[in-house]
Write a protein that holds these residues in place. Structure first.
Motif, PDB file in Angstrom:
ATOM      1  N   LYS A   1      16.553  29.119  54.413  1.00  0.00           N
ATOM      2  CA  LYS A   1      15.488  28.332  53.793  1.00  0.00           C
ATOM      3  C   LYS A   1      15.793  26.846  53.942  1.00  0.00           C
ATOM      4  N   ILE A   2      14.806  26.099  54.427  1.00  0.00           N
ATOM      5  CA  ILE A   2      14.903  24.650  54.558  1.00  0.00           C
ATOM      6  C   ILE A   2      14.092  24.041  53.422  1.00  0.00           C
ATOM      7  N   VAL A   3      14.684  23.127  52.661  1.00  0.00           N
ATOM      8  CA  VAL A   3      14.057  22.623  51.439  1.00  0.00           C
ATOM      9  C   VAL A   3      13.781  21.121  51.554  1.00  0.00           C
ATOM     10  N   GLY A   4      12.640  20.709  51.007  1.00  0.00           N
ATOM     11  CA  GLY A   4      12.324  19.286  50.938  1.00  0.00           C
ATOM     12  C   GLY A   4      11.046  18.928  51.672  1.00  0.00           C
ATOM     13  N   PRO A   5      10.674  17.657  51.652  1.00  0.00           N
ATOM     14  CA  PRO A   5       9.425  17.218  52.291  1.00  0.00           C
ATOM     15  C   PRO A   5       9.359  17.535  53.787  1.00  0.00           C
ATOM     16  N   ASN A   6      10.501  17.476  54.461  1.00  0.00           N
ATOM     17  CA  ASN A   6      10.520  17.770  55.897  1.00  0.00           C
ATOM     18  C   ASN A   6      10.500  19.261  56.195  1.00  0.00           C
ATOM     19  N   ALA A   7      10.400  20.073  55.135  1.00  0.00           N
ATOM     20  CA  ALA A   7      10.259  21.519  55.304  1.00  0.00           C
ATOM     21  C   ALA A   7       8.788  21.919  55.357  1.00  0.00           C
ATOM     22  N   GLN A   8       7.893  20.934  55.399  1.00  0.00           N
ATOM     23  CA  GLN A   8       6.459  21.215  55.537  1.00  0.00           C
ATOM     24  C   GLN A   8       6.213  21.954  56.844  1.00  0.00           C
ATOM     25  N   HIS A   9       5.216  22.809  56.856  1.00  0.00           N
ATOM     26  CA  HIS A   9       4.961  23.752  57.949  1.00  0.00           C
ATOM     27  C   HIS A   9       5.034  23.122  59.341  1.00  0.00           C
ATOM     28  N   SER A  10       4.281  22.063  59.557  1.00  0.00           N
ATOM     29  CA  SER A  10       4.212  21.461  60.892  1.00  0.00           C
ATOM     30  C   SER A  10       5.397  20.571  61.221  1.00  0.00           C
ATOM     31  N   LYS A  11       6.205  20.262  60.215  1.00  0.00           N
ATOM     32  CA  LYS A  11       7.380  19.422  60.454  1.00  0.00           C
ATOM     33  C   LYS A  11       8.622  20.236  60.797  1.00  0.00           C
ATOM     34  N   LEU A  12       8.542  21.537  60.604  1.00  0.00           N
ATOM     35  CA  LEU A  12       9.737  22.358  60.800  1.00  0.00           C
ATOM     36  C   LEU A  12      10.189  22.399  62.250  1.00  0.00           C
ATOM     37  N   HIS A  13       9.259  22.243  63.207  1.00  0.00           N
ATOM     38  CA  HIS A  13       9.700  22.268  64.604  1.00  0.00           C
ATOM     39  C   HIS A  13      10.245  20.916  65.062  1.00  0.00           C
ATOM     40  N   ASP A  14      10.252  19.930  64.155  1.00  0.00           N
ATOM     41  CA  ASP A  14      10.847  18.618  64.452  1.00  0.00           C
ATOM     42  C   ASP A  14      11.896  18.261  63.399  1.00  0.00           C
ATOM     43  N   ASN A  15      12.535  19.262  62.845  1.00  0.00           N
ATOM     44  CA  ASN A  15      13.457  19.091  61.734  1.00  0.00           C
ATOM     45  C   ASN A  15      14.902  19.180  62.235  1.00  0.00           C
ATOM     46  N   VAL A  16      15.695  18.157  61.944  1.00  0.00           N
ATOM     47  CA  VAL A  16      17.084  18.101  62.418  1.00  0.00           C
ATOM     48  C   VAL A  16      17.902  19.262  61.857  1.00  0.00           C
ATOM     49  N   GLN A  17      17.645  19.627  60.615  1.00  0.00           N
ATOM     50  CA  GLN A  17      18.371  20.738  60.003  1.00  0.00           C
ATOM     51  C   GLN A  17      18.046  22.052  60.697  1.00  0.00           C
ATOM     52  N   VAL A  18      16.782  22.232  61.056  1.00  0.00           N
ATOM     53  CA  VAL A  18      16.382  23.420  61.817  1.00  0.00           C
ATOM     54  C   VAL A  18      17.105  23.446  63.150  1.00  0.00           C
ATOM     55  N   ASN A  19      17.183  22.301  63.812  1.00  0.00           N
ATOM     56  CA  ASN A  19      17.876  22.229  65.097  1.00  0.00           C
ATOM     57  C   ASN A  19      19.314  22.708  64.992  1.00  0.00           C
ATOM     58  N   ARG A  20      20.008  22.252  63.952  1.00  0.00           N
ATOM     59  CA  ARG A  20      21.423  22.628  63.794  1.00  0.00           C
ATOM     60  C   ARG A  20      21.573  24.136  63.626  1.00  0.00           C
ATOM     61  N   VAL A  21      20.719  24.726  62.793  1.00  0.00           N
ATOM     62  CA  VAL A  21      20.777  26.171  62.557  1.00  0.00           C
ATOM     63  C   VAL A  21      20.426  26.930  63.841  1.00  0.00           C
ATOM     64  N   LEU A  22      19.385  26.462  64.528  1.00  0.00           N
ATOM     65  CA  LEU A  22      18.925  27.082  65.768  1.00  0.00           C
ATOM     66  C   LEU A  22      20.016  27.060  66.831  1.00  0.00           C
ATOM     67  N   ILE A  23      20.629  25.901  67.019  1.00  0.00           N
ATOM     68  CA  ILE A  23      21.662  25.746  68.043  1.00  0.00           C
ATOM     69  C   ILE A  23      22.863  26.631  67.758  1.00  0.00           C
ATOM     70  N   LYS A  24      23.296  26.648  66.512  1.00  0.00           N
ATOM     71  CA  LYS A  24      24.452  27.471  66.144  1.00  0.00           C
ATOM     72  C   LYS A  24      24.180  28.940  66.422  1.00  0.00           C
ATOM     73  N   PHE A  25      22.969  29.392  66.108  1.00  0.00           N
ATOM     74  CA  PHE A  25      22.601  30.786  66.308  1.00  0.00           C
ATOM     75  C   PHE A  25      22.526  31.145  67.785  1.00  0.00           C
ATOM     76  N   LEU A  26      21.875  30.294  68.573  1.00  0.00           N
ATOM     77  CA  LEU A  26      21.704  30.594  69.992  1.00  0.00           C
ATOM     78  C   LEU A  26      22.998  30.449  70.786  1.00  0.00           C
ATOM     79  N   LEU A  27      23.849  29.534  70.372  1.00  0.00           N
ATOM     80  CA  LEU A  27      25.111  29.323  71.085  1.00  0.00           C
ATOM     81  C   LEU A  27      26.144  30.407  70.772  1.00  0.00           C
TER      82      LEU A  27
END
Length: 281
Positions: free
Chosen positions: A252-278
């Motif tokens: 779960k990503i929390v805060g104003p940048n966790a808004q639906h359309s902002k999630l694909h431009d979210n630095v926290q999402v990137n970190r989680v995504l990269i760790k998972f894929l790598l």
């Protein structure tokens, strides 16, 4: 007469050079790269009304993280024809493929699923891929899930699936309201939308080798949602896949940048995504 013959010979020579050049270009972009079975592309699927531009920030984050140097595009026409722009490069085994649906305002998840499956098949035919990963945002997740409904043993094997802001069991303001949807302890919704019910066969067919990461946003405003999708709708994915998937985890990503359309431009999402894929690459 001699001059005309000379021009004819020169013309034929130029034509043959042109044909030869075309043959080389086609060969370079074709499916005969060494170690073809090692290529495992990551396909990005954008949301409704969007385009591949929504995927670019995440795609470049993977490049910056060292996963790949290759970003190519798969454009899917309204008729379902898939056109590849760019190509795989030798020894760059984890290329990114930004999928671009031309009819992105089509509201049929079944159609999105056919397009997603057609994209995988195109890559299979072109590059003989045997494995692939996927990342979806919003409606892109439905493309992934409905695409898997038509899976077969001949298809490449899905290794990792990342779902971001998935509206698996409804959208706020359309068929859901904040804090209305409830989930049982096993993730089963107490009420199911028709689109969700259509995905229930995946409880018996979802690929067992696939690791799943489910990322959803909470604006922390009391709605328990990303502003467009309730957390419960996103979390309902668990009931569909967790019983068969190799692994299932939520973030779960929390805060104003966790808004639906902002999630694909979210630095926290990137970190989680990269760790998972790598992981295990």
């Amino acid at each position: 007469m001699l001059r005309r013959r000379l021009l004819l010979v020169l013309g034929i020579g130029v034509l043959l050079v042109g044909v030869s050049a075309c043959g080389v270009s086609k060969h370079q972009a074709a499916s005969d790269l060494p170690n073809a079975s090692k290529y495992e592309p990551t396909l990005f699927f954008h949301g409704w009304g969007s385009s591949y531009h929504a995927e670019e920030q995440m795609a470049h984050a993977l490049v910056n993280a060292g996963l790949t140097k290759t970003i190519m595009r798969a454009t899917v026409s309204k008729q379902g024809k898939v056109t590849l722009t760019g190509r795989f490069h030798e020894a760059d085994y984890h290329p990114v493929v930004e999928v671009d649906f031309q009819d992105s305002r089509n509201s049929s998840p079944q159609q999105w699923g056919r397009w997603a499956r057609g994209t995988v098949v195109k890559l299979q035919h072109q590059y003989h891929i045997k494995k692939y990963d996927v990342v979806g945002h919003s409606m892109g997740n439905m493309a992934i899930m409905y695409g898997l409904l038509g899976n077969s043993a001949k298809m490449p094997k899905l290794q990792k699936q990342v779902d971001i802001a998935g509206h698996f069991n409804g959208i706020l303001g359309m068929n859901d309201e904040p804090n209305r949807m409830k989930l049982q302890p096993n993730g089963k919704p107490t009420s199911m939308q028709p689109e969700y019910r259509a995905l229930l066969p995946l409880r018996q067919t979802y690929p067992r080798q696939t690791a799943v990461l489910n990322i959803y946003g909470d604006k922390d405003d009391g709605s328990h949602s990303d502003g467009s999708v309730s957390n419960a709708s996103s979390q309902s994915l668990r009931y569909l896949v967790a019983g068969r998937a190799k692994s299932y985890q939520e973030r779960k990503i929390v805060g104003p940048n966790a808004q639906h359309s902002k999630l694909h431009d979210n630095v926290q999402v990137n970190r989680v995504l990269i760790k998972f894929l790598l992981g295990s690459k």
